[in-house]
Design a protein around this motif. Structure first.
Motif, PDB file in Angstrom:
ATOM      1  N   ARG A  16       0.835  -1.210   0.000  1.00  0.00           N
ATOM      2  CA  ARG A  16       0.000   0.000   0.000  1.00  0.00           C
ATOM      3  C   ARG A  16       0.864   1.250   0.000  1.00  0.00           C
ATOM      4  O   ARG A  16       0.597   2.207  -0.739  1.00  0.00           O
ATOM      5  N   ALA A  17       1.898   1.261   0.823  1.00  0.00           N
ATOM      6  CA  ALA A  17       2.770   2.435   0.925  1.00  0.00           C
ATOM      7  C   ALA A  17       3.527   2.666  -0.382  1.00  0.00           C
ATOM      8  O   ALA A  17       3.641   3.803  -0.860  1.00  0.00           O
ATOM      9  N   MET A  18       4.052   1.589  -0.966  1.00  0.00           N
ATOM     10  CA  MET A  18       4.823   1.704  -2.204  1.00  0.00           C
ATOM     11  C   MET A  18       3.965   2.240  -3.342  1.00  0.00           C
ATOM     12  O   MET A  18       4.362   3.170  -4.069  1.00  0.00           O
ATOM     13  N   LEU A  19       2.762   1.686  -3.497  1.00  0.00           N
ATOM     14  CA  LEU A  19       1.892   2.129  -4.579  1.00  0.00           C
ATOM     15  C   LEU A  19       1.372   3.542  -4.347  1.00  0.00           C
ATOM     16  O   LEU A  19       1.286   4.344  -5.286  1.00  0.00           O
ATOM     17  N   SER A  20       1.033   3.861  -3.118  1.00  0.00           N
ATOM     18  CA  SER A  20       0.552   5.208  -2.814  1.00  0.00           C
ATOM     19  C   SER A  20       1.606   6.247  -3.161  1.00  0.00           C
ATOM     20  O   SER A  20       1.306   7.277  -3.802  1.00  0.00           O
ATOM     21  N   GLU A  21       2.840   5.981  -2.779  1.00  0.00           N
ATOM     22  CA  GLU A  21       3.911   6.931  -3.060  1.00  0.00           C
ATOM     23  C   GLU A  21       4.142   7.091  -4.561  1.00  0.00           C
ATOM     24  O   GLU A  21       4.253   8.217  -5.071  1.00  0.00           O
ATOM     25  N   ALA A  22       4.193   5.966  -5.284  1.00  0.00           N
ATOM     26  CA  ALA A  22       4.451   6.028  -6.723  1.00  0.00           C
ATOM     27  C   ALA A  22       3.324   6.743  -7.465  1.00  0.00           C
ATOM     28  O   ALA A  22       3.577   7.563  -8.362  1.00  0.00           O
ATOM     29  N   LEU A  23       2.103   6.460  -7.093  1.00  0.00           N
ATOM     30  CA  LEU A  23       0.960   7.074  -7.769  1.00  0.00           C
ATOM     31  C   LEU A  23       0.842   8.558  -7.434  1.00  0.00           C
ATOM     32  O   LEU A  23       0.521   9.383  -8.301  1.00  0.00           O
ATOM     33  N   ASP A 106       7.250  -3.776 -10.472  1.00  0.00           N
ATOM     34  CA  ASP A 106       7.849  -2.453 -10.372  1.00  0.00           C
ATOM     35  C   ASP A 106       6.708  -1.448 -10.281  1.00  0.00           C
ATOM     36  O   ASP A 106       5.806  -1.464 -11.132  1.00  0.00           O
ATOM     37  N   PRO A 107       6.678  -0.581  -9.264  1.00  0.00           N
ATOM     38  CA  PRO A 107       5.569   0.379  -9.167  1.00  0.00           C
ATOM     39  C   PRO A 107       5.427   1.242 -10.418  1.00  0.00           C
ATOM     40  O   PRO A 107       4.319   1.701 -10.727  1.00  0.00           O
ATOM     41  N   ALA A 108       6.519   1.455 -11.159  1.00  0.00           N
ATOM     42  CA  ALA A 108       6.428   2.239 -12.393  1.00  0.00           C
ATOM     43  C   ALA A 108       5.538   1.539 -13.419  1.00  0.00           C
ATOM     44  O   ALA A 108       4.843   2.198 -14.205  1.00  0.00           O
ATOM     45  N   GLU A 109       5.548   0.191 -13.409  1.00  0.00           N
ATOM     46  CA  GLU A 109       4.678  -0.542 -14.322  1.00  0.00           C
ATOM     47  C   GLU A 109       3.215  -0.327 -13.952  1.00  0.00           C
ATOM     48  O   GLU A 109       2.363  -0.153 -14.824  1.00  0.00           O
ATOM     49  N   VAL A 110       2.913  -0.333 -12.653  1.00  0.00           N
ATOM     50  CA  VAL A 110       1.537  -0.102 -12.218  1.00  0.00           C
ATOM     51  C   VAL A 110       1.082   1.291 -12.632  1.00  0.00           C
ATOM     52  O   VAL A 110      -0.032   1.475 -13.136  1.00  0.00           O
ATOM     53  N   VAL A 111       1.933   2.294 -12.441  1.00  0.00           N
ATOM     54  CA  VAL A 111       1.599   3.656 -12.843  1.00  0.00           C
ATOM     55  C   VAL A 111       1.307   3.703 -14.344  1.00  0.00           C
ATOM     56  O   VAL A 111       0.328   4.325 -14.785  1.00  0.00           O
ATOM     57  N   ALA A 112       2.136   3.028 -15.146  1.00  0.00           N
ATOM     58  CA  ALA A 112       1.936   3.020 -16.593  1.00  0.00           C
ATOM     59  C   ALA A 112       0.624   2.343 -16.970  1.00  0.00           C
ATOM     60  O   ALA A 112      -0.110   2.820 -17.857  1.00  0.00           O
TER      61      ALA A 112
END
Length: 233
Positions: A16-23, A106-112
């Motif tokens: 949750r923390a990793m995705l929240s920060e990346a997004l 990789d959180p960058a993939e989720v953002v993409a």
């Protein structure tokens, strides 16, 4: 301008923390939840633009939640899961998910992937919301297929994207490359699998003979042709 809201449902605090920060770094608003119950309570107060949903939840089966989000609410849903078996992907996509991302990622993939779904969903809307073809009426305002007797069958947002693509280009070859460019998502086996599942679901809802479909014809090595005339209103 309001930022798109991305909700994260995962029982792992680090995820949750990793995705929240990346997004948030990418310009999105986020809300994160550890349990399905609190997530569903939040949905009664606000409507997210994209829902990221883990399948291994402590208080509910994630797949049933995905099904409800996609079919009953027309939500854009991306599954994030450690379940890497092909059958898990197929099941998630069959239940209406728009995408499936396997942990670890990789959180960058989720953002993409989130950006790709938003580009598709926020594309300029056609004024036409109702299509008639071969005895069927597709209602895109309520995500429903109506047969000649008036009986209706719901379809998910993901299935609706593919159906509209066919209805916008009847009697023409639609290549896999065109589908990928139009609908977004990463090219490759995962995208092909997602399209196969959605087309299979559409054929079932249109009561097609799987051995000899009349409407959605597969042109092997090339793509698909939607063989019927279509009128919009």
């Amino acid at each position: 301008m309001n930022k798109p809201l991305i909700t994260i449902l995962d029982d792992e605090p680090a995820i949750r923390a990793m995705l929240s920060e990346a997004l948030q770094d990418a310009g999105f608003d986020t809300k994160a939840y550890a349990r399905a119950a609190e997530f569903e309570a939040a949905l009664r107060r606000t409507t997210p633009d994209v829902c990221l949903v883990d399948l291994g939840l402590p208080d509910r089966d994630g797949l049933s939640l995905v099904h409800r989000l996609a079919l009953e609410q027309g939500a854009t849903v991306i599954i994030i899961s450690g379940r890497a078996q092909v059958q898990d992907k197929i099941t998630g996509l069959e239940l209406g998910a728009d995408d499936y991302i396997i942990k670890p990622f990789d959180p960058a993939e989720v953002v993409a992937r989130v950006r790709a779904r938003l580009r598709t969903r926020n594309a300029p809307a056609t004024p036409h919301q109702t299509a008639r073809f071969n005895g069927w009426t597709a209602h895109f305002d309520r995500y429903s297929l109506e047969d000649e007797s008036g009986a209706e069958t719901p379809f998910s947002h993901a299935e609706g994207e593919v159906l509209r693509l066919f209805l916008d280009s009847p009697n023409r070859l639609i290549t896999r490359e065109f589908m990928q460019n139009s609908l977004g998502g990463a090219a490759g086996e995962s995208f092909d699998r997602a399209m196969d599942v959605r087309i299979s679901r559409l054929r079932t809802k249109l009561r097609e003979d799987p051995k000899n479909p009349r409407l959605i014809k597969t042109i092997y090595g090339a793509g698909y042709i939607f063989l019927t005339d279509v009128s919009w209103s």
